[in-house]
Design a protein around this motif. Structure first.
Motif, PDB file in Angstrom:
ATOM      1  N   LEU A 244       2.632  44.470  61.406  1.00  0.00           N
ATOM      2  CA  LEU A 244       2.269  43.746  62.625  1.00  0.00           C
ATOM      3  C   LEU A 244       1.147  42.742  62.373  1.00  0.00           C
ATOM      4  O   LEU A 244       1.101  41.681  62.988  1.00  0.00           O
ATOM      5  N   LEU A 245       0.238  43.076  61.478  1.00  0.00           N
ATOM      6  CA  LEU A 245      -0.906  42.204  61.240  1.00  0.00           C
ATOM      7  C   LEU A 245      -0.639  41.108  60.216  1.00  0.00           C
ATOM      8  O   LEU A 245      -1.308  40.079  60.229  1.00  0.00           O
ATOM      9  N   ALA A 246       0.318  41.304  59.331  1.00  0.00           N
ATOM     10  CA  ALA A 246       0.548  40.361  58.230  1.00  0.00           C
ATOM     11  C   ALA A 246       0.789  38.924  58.685  1.00  0.00           C
ATOM     12  O   ALA A 246       0.193  38.004  58.124  1.00  0.00           O
TER      13      ALA A 246
ATOM     14  N   PRO B  21      -2.648  35.910  60.581  1.00  0.00           N
ATOM     15  CA  PRO B  21      -3.544  34.831  60.130  1.00  0.00           C
ATOM     16  C   PRO B  21      -2.848  33.477  60.037  1.00  0.00           C
ATOM     17  O   PRO B  21      -3.404  32.467  60.480  1.00  0.00           O
ATOM     18  N   ALA B  22      -1.641  33.446  59.516  1.00  0.00           N
ATOM     19  CA  ALA B  22      -0.925  32.177  59.384  1.00  0.00           C
ATOM     20  C   ALA B  22      -0.583  31.605  60.760  1.00  0.00           C
ATOM     21  O   ALA B  22      -0.745  30.399  61.000  1.00  0.00           O
ATOM     22  N   ALA B  23      -0.135  32.466  61.663  1.00  0.00           N
ATOM     23  CA  ALA B  23       0.239  31.993  62.997  1.00  0.00           C
ATOM     24  C   ALA B  23      -0.981  31.479  63.758  1.00  0.00           C
ATOM     25  O   ALA B  23      -0.923  30.426  64.410  1.00  0.00           O
ATOM     26  N   LEU B  24      -2.089  32.196  63.669  1.00  0.00           N
ATOM     27  CA  LEU B  24      -3.294  31.749  64.367  1.00  0.00           C
ATOM     28  C   LEU B  24      -3.861  30.470  63.740  1.00  0.00           C
ATOM     29  O   LEU B  24      -4.352  29.588  64.452  1.00  0.00           O
TER      30      LEU B  24
END
Length: 74
Positions: free
Chosen positions: A57-59, A62-65
């Motif tokens: 779920l966390l992977a 960072p890229a999306a944000l």
């Protein structure tokens, strides 16, 4: 923006529930070890599954944000 906030709050609720479940299972393992017994593989497997689920779920976050910050909606 309201939709993004709502989605992030929903995701945070899911993440909190996963972390709480893993912490509770880890506490059970601690109590079992304190009694000089080996924890059941089922409990350890559950913790492992919860942590893998959390990692999945966390992977992408960072890229999306990062993309959202660089290209905010109009």
């Amino acid at each position: 923006m309201a939709l993004l906030i709502h989605l992030l709050q929903e995701e945070a609720d899911v993440l909190v529930s996963i972390v709480r479940a893993a912490a509770q299972a880890a506490n059970e393992v601690d109590h079992t070890r304190a009694a000089d017994r080996l924890p059941k593989r089922l409990v350890l497997g559950g913790i492992r599954r919860d942590l893998v689920r959390l990692q999945r779920l966390l992977a992408p976050e960072p890229a999306a944000l990062f993309r959202l910050v660089n290209r905010p909606p109009k």
